[in-house]
Structure formats: structure tokens, C-alpha cells
Scaffold this motif. Structure first.
Motif, PDB file in Angstrom:
ATOM      1  N   MET A  25      13.258  25.103 -63.622  1.00 50.07           N
ATOM      2  CA  MET A  25      14.237  24.174 -63.487  1.00 50.07           C
ATOM      3  C   MET A  25      15.595  24.425 -64.388  1.00 50.07           C
ATOM      4  N   ALA A  38      19.709  19.541 -61.485  1.00 51.62           N
ATOM      5  CA  ALA A  38      19.011  18.792 -62.681  1.00 51.62           C
ATOM      6  C   ALA A  38      20.126  17.747 -63.132  1.00 51.62           C
ATOM      7  N   CYS A  40      19.180  14.720 -63.910  1.00 53.17           N
ATOM      8  CA  CYS A  40      18.279  13.618 -64.990  1.00 53.17           C
ATOM      9  C   CYS A  40      17.671  14.476 -65.815  1.00 53.17           C
ATOM     10  N   GLY A  41      17.887  15.983 -65.854  1.00 53.80           N
ATOM     11  CA  GLY A  41      17.972  17.092 -67.421  1.00 53.80           C
ATOM     12  C   GLY A  41      16.261  16.896 -67.294  1.00 53.80           C
ATOM     13  N   GLY A  42      14.988  17.050 -66.230  1.00 58.24           N
ATOM     14  CA  GLY A  42      13.899  16.977 -66.013  1.00 58.24           C
ATOM     15  C   GLY A  42      12.883  15.870 -66.817  1.00 58.24           C
ATOM     16  N   CYS A  44      12.405  14.348 -64.315  1.00 56.72           N
ATOM     17  CA  CYS A  44      12.014  13.751 -62.989  1.00 56.72           C
ATOM     18  C   CYS A  44      11.656  12.198 -62.190  1.00 56.72           C
ATOM     19  N   ALA A  45      13.433  12.314 -62.189  1.00 56.45           N
ATOM     20  CA  ALA A  45      14.077  11.150 -61.866  1.00 56.45           C
ATOM     21  C   ALA A  45      14.990  11.241 -61.206  1.00 56.45           C
ATOM     22  N   CYS A  46      15.655  12.265 -60.807  1.00 54.56           N
ATOM     23  CA  CYS A  46      16.688  12.705 -59.561  1.00 54.56           C
ATOM     24  C   CYS A  46      16.167  13.283 -57.904  1.00 54.56           C
ATOM     25  N   ALA A  47      15.591  14.478 -57.825  1.00 52.34           N
ATOM     26  CA  ALA A  47      15.175  15.169 -57.251  1.00 52.34           C
ATOM     27  C   ALA A  47      16.125  16.364 -56.938  1.00 52.34           C
ATOM     28  N   CYS A  49      16.780  18.915 -58.270  1.00 55.88           N
ATOM     29  CA  CYS A  49      15.930  20.499 -58.529  1.00 55.88           C
ATOM     30  C   CYS A  49      14.787  20.727 -57.420  1.00 55.88           C
ATOM     31  N   LEU A  84       9.765  19.660 -57.652  1.00 57.76           N
ATOM     32  CA  LEU A  84      10.517  20.338 -58.449  1.00 57.76           C
ATOM     33  C   LEU A  84      10.748  21.119 -59.120  1.00 57.76           C
ATOM     34  N   CYS A  86      11.782  20.592 -62.055  1.00 55.64           N
ATOM     35  CA  CYS A  86      11.681  20.745 -63.406  1.00 55.64           C
ATOM     36  C   CYS A  86      10.172  20.290 -64.278  1.00 55.64           C
TER      37      CYS A  86
HETATM   38 FE1  FES Z   1      16.236  15.306 -62.093  1.00 53.10          FE
HETATM   39 FE2  FES Z   1      13.714  17.533 -61.521  1.00 53.10          FE
HETATM   40  S1  FES Z   1      16.003  17.673 -62.663  1.00 53.10           S
HETATM   41  S2  FES Z   1      13.958  15.371 -61.137  1.00 53.10           S
END
Ligand code: FES
Length: 105
Positions: A25, A38, A40-42, A44-47, A49, A84, A86
Motif C-alpha cells: 500500500m 488507503a 486509514c493510512g495502513g 487495517c481499518a478501512c479496506a 487498499c 489488504l 497495507c
Molecule cells: Fe486501510 Fe489498508 S489502508 S485497511
């Protein structure tokens, strides 16, 4: 540096180089690869990516953890090779990895 091949939903492929230890990501965002937001910036809270990993590369990845698996429930058009980006850290074994992005993204 390992290379990553990103193919977007129009079929356009971009090759980018990534430093070892960064996520796929992060490599996408730094190189302005489309369709990987991306949000949520990585964390693992948005999906947003979400990528499809080419089948031939799946065996080289660490398995999804529970958090990634849960977050993928919020992604569109999930397939068996969905990950994902990220949560995938680049290393020499992933040099040349091919990923693509879903049309809905
Ligand atoms: Fe948000 Fe990967 S950047 S889940």
C-alpha cells in the motif's frame, strides 16, 4: 529494490519500486498508483487498499491474520486472492509481485 506490478481496473499496469519493509500500500501511495486510497493510512481499518494478488504469488505471502480477514468483509468484490495491501510487507521474495485492483474501488 523489489518491484511491484500494479494493474488497475482498466487493465493499465504500472511498475513501481519499493523499499524492503514498506507495505505494498505504501509503495502504491508514494507512486500515486490509482485505486488504492488507503483511507486509514495502513491501520487495517478501512479496506480501501484491497488488492487481488496474482495466484502464483499467493504462496509467498504470510497468511492473513484475523484482523485483515475481518476487515476484508467490508471490501467490495472479495475473492479468494483478496488481500489488504497495507498488510503485505515487501521483501526480496516478493520482487516482481503482481497485484490488481477491483473495479468497484
Ligand atoms: Fe486501510 Fe489498508 S489502508 S485497511
Amino acid at each position: 529494490m523489489p518491484k511491484i506490478l500494479f494493474t488497475d481496473s482498466t487493465g493499465t499496469t504500472r511498475e513501481v519500486e519499493a523499499k524492503k519493509g514498506m507495505s505494498i500500500m505504501e509503495a502504491a501511495v508514494q507512486n500515486m498508483v490509482p485505486e488504492i486510497d488507503a483511507d486509514c493510512g495502513g491501520a487495517c481499518a478501512c479496506a480501501t487498499c484491497h488488492v487481488y494478488v496474482a495466484e502464483s504469488w499467493l504462496g509467498k505471502l504470510k497468511p492473513k491474520d484475523d484482523m485483515e480477514d475481518s476487515m476484508l468483509d467490508f471490501a467490495e468484490d472479495v475473492q479468494d486472492n483478496s488481500r489488504l495491501s497495507c498488510q503485505i510487507l515487501v521483501n526480496d521474495d516478493l520482487d516482481g509481485i503482481e497485484v490488481s485492483t477491483p473495479e468497484a474501488q
